[in-house]
Design a protein around this motif. Structure first.
Motif, PDB file in Angstrom:
ATOM      1  N   HIS A  65       0.811  -1.215   0.000  1.00 21.46           N
ATOM      2  CA  HIS A  65       0.000   0.000   0.000  1.00 21.46           C
ATOM      3  C   HIS A  65       0.845   1.266   0.000  1.00 21.46           C
ATOM      4  CE1 HIS A  65      -3.265  -2.615   0.220  1.00 21.46           C
ATOM      5  NE2 HIS A  65      -3.724  -2.398   1.435  1.00 21.46           N
ATOM      6  N   THR A  69       1.926   3.396  -6.262  1.00 21.13           N
ATOM      7  CA  THR A  69       1.499   4.741  -6.634  1.00 21.13           C
ATOM      8  C   THR A  69       1.147   4.783  -8.123  1.00 21.13           C
ATOM      9  OG1 THR A  69       3.726   5.476  -7.220  1.00 21.13           O
ATOM     10  CG2 THR A  69       3.059   5.726  -4.903  1.00 21.13           C
ATOM     11  N   ALA A 169      -9.110   7.965  -5.161  1.00 27.43           N
ATOM     12  CA  ALA A 169      -9.069   7.654  -3.734  1.00 27.43           C
ATOM     13  C   ALA A 169      -9.056   6.155  -3.477  1.00 27.43           C
ATOM     14  CB  ALA A 169     -10.258   8.307  -3.030  1.00 27.43           C
ATOM     15  N   PHE A 170      -8.274   5.735  -2.492  1.00 23.44           N
ATOM     16  CA  PHE A 170      -8.235   4.333  -2.080  1.00 23.44           C
ATOM     17  C   PHE A 170      -9.459   4.052  -1.206  1.00 23.44           C
ATOM     18  CE2 PHE A 170      -3.647   5.580  -2.316  1.00 23.44           C
ATOM     19  CZ  PHE A 170      -3.317   4.819  -3.438  1.00 23.44           C
ATOM     20  N   HIS A 177      -6.511  -1.042   4.783  1.00 25.04           N
ATOM     21  CA  HIS A 177      -6.567   0.295   4.191  1.00 25.04           C
ATOM     22  C   HIS A 177      -5.699   1.302   4.930  1.00 25.04           C
ATOM     23  CE1 HIS A 177      -8.289   4.374   3.753  1.00 25.04           C
ATOM     24  NE2 HIS A 177      -8.486   4.002   2.493  1.00 25.04           N
ATOM     25  N   PHE A 180      -2.431   2.908   3.543  1.00 22.31           N
ATOM     26  CA  PHE A 180      -2.392   3.853   2.432  1.00 22.31           C
ATOM     27  C   PHE A 180      -2.010   5.264   2.893  1.00 22.31           C
ATOM     28  CE2 PHE A 180      -5.369   0.822   0.225  1.00 22.31           C
ATOM     29  CZ  PHE A 180      -4.524   0.545  -0.841  1.00 22.31           C
ATOM     30  N   GLU A 181      -2.169   5.537   4.159  1.00 27.43           N
ATOM     31  CA  GLU A 181      -1.836   6.868   4.661  1.00 27.43           C
ATOM     32  C   GLU A 181      -0.359   7.190   4.472  1.00 27.43           C
ATOM     33  OE1 GLU A 181      -3.231   7.404   8.626  1.00 27.43           O
ATOM     34  OE2 GLU A 181      -5.286   6.768   8.162  1.00 27.43           O
ATOM     35  N   ASN A 183       1.192   6.268   1.668  1.00 27.01           N
ATOM     36  CA  ASN A 183       1.368   6.328   0.215  1.00 27.01           C
ATOM     37  C   ASN A 183       1.311   7.787  -0.228  1.00 27.01           C
ATOM     38  OD1 ASN A 183       0.550   6.417  -2.644  1.00 27.01           O
ATOM     39  ND2 ASN A 183       0.289   4.203  -2.474  1.00 27.01           N
ATOM     40  N   PHE A 186      -1.968   9.290  -1.446  1.00 28.91           N
ATOM     41  CA  PHE A 186      -3.034   9.483  -0.465  1.00 28.91           C
ATOM     42  C   PHE A 186      -3.212  10.963  -0.133  1.00 28.91           C
ATOM     43  CE2 PHE A 186      -4.807   9.600   3.835  1.00 28.91           C
ATOM     44  CZ  PHE A 186      -5.819   8.655   3.776  1.00 28.91           C
ATOM     45  N   HIS A 187      -2.134  11.718  -0.239  1.00 28.08           N
ATOM     46  CA  HIS A 187      -2.161  13.137   0.112  1.00 28.08           C
ATOM     47  C   HIS A 187      -2.115  14.047  -1.115  1.00 28.08           C
ATOM     48  CE1 HIS A 187      -1.483  11.883   4.262  1.00 28.08           C
ATOM     49  NE2 HIS A 187      -0.533  11.083   3.807  1.00 28.08           N
ATOM     50  N   ASN A 192      -6.542  11.826  -4.900  1.00 27.99           N
ATOM     51  CA  ASN A 192      -7.222  11.343  -3.691  1.00 27.99           C
ATOM     52  C   ASN A 192      -8.701  11.690  -3.605  1.00 27.99           C
ATOM     53  OD1 ASN A 192      -7.185  14.040  -3.044  1.00 27.99           O
ATOM     54  ND2 ASN A 192      -5.782  13.851  -1.298  1.00 27.99           N
TER      55      ASN A 192
END
Length: 304
Positions: A65, A69, A169-170, A177, A180-181, A183, A186-187, A192
């Protein structure tokens, strides 16, 4: 052909009422019967049971995760889409998987060729006239040869595990899950949101999926001009997309053809998941049948 899996103690899928004896006799179309537990004695796809293997599975997904990307997937598709690594037949590829064990799978630790034949034979039992589906069962995981040194020996996190779209978005339905923060996507506001770089109804064929064996085998089959139907290619590419066919996520990206093909994927998934067992298939006995299907739907040698 009868396979030994008939002799197992069968049951139901996790999440059903385990006390219901009627459900414990559940069958798929009157043939292959769904077992109650996986080869470790646990319910299928249970990512929370305490065990040494489960700890390894969670560590796998953390790495997966973090690293899957949009840019990484784009690079992998460009590199491996050239299909310039090896030239070999489908059956030769099956034999390469003899030493491969999927570290992301909480249900089985047998070599992958065992899983391929278990899946194919279970489908064959219930759908004897759909030979394309039998072959799809045999080849759906062949992309795991990416783990082999001949293909650069990619790490497990870049080959196996559940798949999901990148570039949007994941969804929270994706297993583990929380990782993913870490990854970068994610931001990233470009990636996202609900649709990200895509649009409603754009079709899954226009969506970039996390890189792995599914997408790779799809590219191999498509670029080698297989005559398998579109439903087979859909199954190969999305059979690990559990967020879609188990949780119903990402349907906003599907088009009409996807909706029709998803029906076959939902059928296939039952055999892909519930045929996993310690029961061995007599490879030499079934080999001539599958060689005939390979000859029917594929050229003798494929570019990989």
């Amino acid at each position: 052909m009868t396979i030994l899996i008939d002799q197992l103690d069968f049951g139901i899928e996790a999440g059903f009422n385990k006390a219901d004896d009627v459900e414990k006799e559940a069958v798929l179309n009157g043939g292959f019967m769904m077992p109650h537990t996986n080869s470790f004695g646990h319910t299928f796809r249970d990512y929370h049971v305490e065990s040494e293997r489960q700890q390894g599975v969670e560590n796998f997904y953390r790495t997966n995760h973090i690293n899957q990307t949009y840019d990484f997937v784009k690079r992998m598709r460009e590199e491996y889409g050239n299909l310039d690594k090896v030239e070999m037949s489908i059956w030769e590829c099956c034999e390469l998987l003899n030493d491969v064990v999927d570290e992301s799978d909480p249900d089985l630790d047998e070599p992958q060729i065992e899983h391929l034949l278990q899946t194919a034979e279970a489908i064959r039992k219930d759908y004897p006239d759909e030979d394309w589906l039998h072959l799809t069962g045999l080849i759906h995981d062949l992309g795991k040869v990416l783990l082999h040194p001949s293909f650069g020996g990619l790490p497990q996190w870049a080959v196996v595990g559940d798949t999901y779209p990148v570039g949007c978005a994941f969804d929270k339905s994706i297993v583990h899950h929380k990782y993913f923060e870490e990854n970068p996507d994610f931001h990233n506001p470009a990636y996202n949101t609900k649709y990200g770089v895509y649009s409603e109804g754009c079709g899954l064929n226009n969506v970039m999926m996390s890189w792995g064996h599914d997408d790779y085998m799809y590219l191999v089959a498509k670029e080698n001009d297989t005559t398998l139907p579109s439903a087979a290619l859909f199954i190969i590419r999305y059979h690990s997309f559990y967020a879609l066919h188990r949780s119903g996520s990402y349907k906003q990206l599907m088009n009409g053809e996807d909706v029709e093909n998803l029906k076959w994927l939902e059928i296939f998934n039952k055999y892909d998941l519930y045929s996993k067992s310690k029961v061995r298939i007599d490879v030499e006995k079934v080999k001539p049948y599958y060689l005939s299907l390979i000859e029917k739907y594929f050229p003798a040698k494929l570019r990989w």
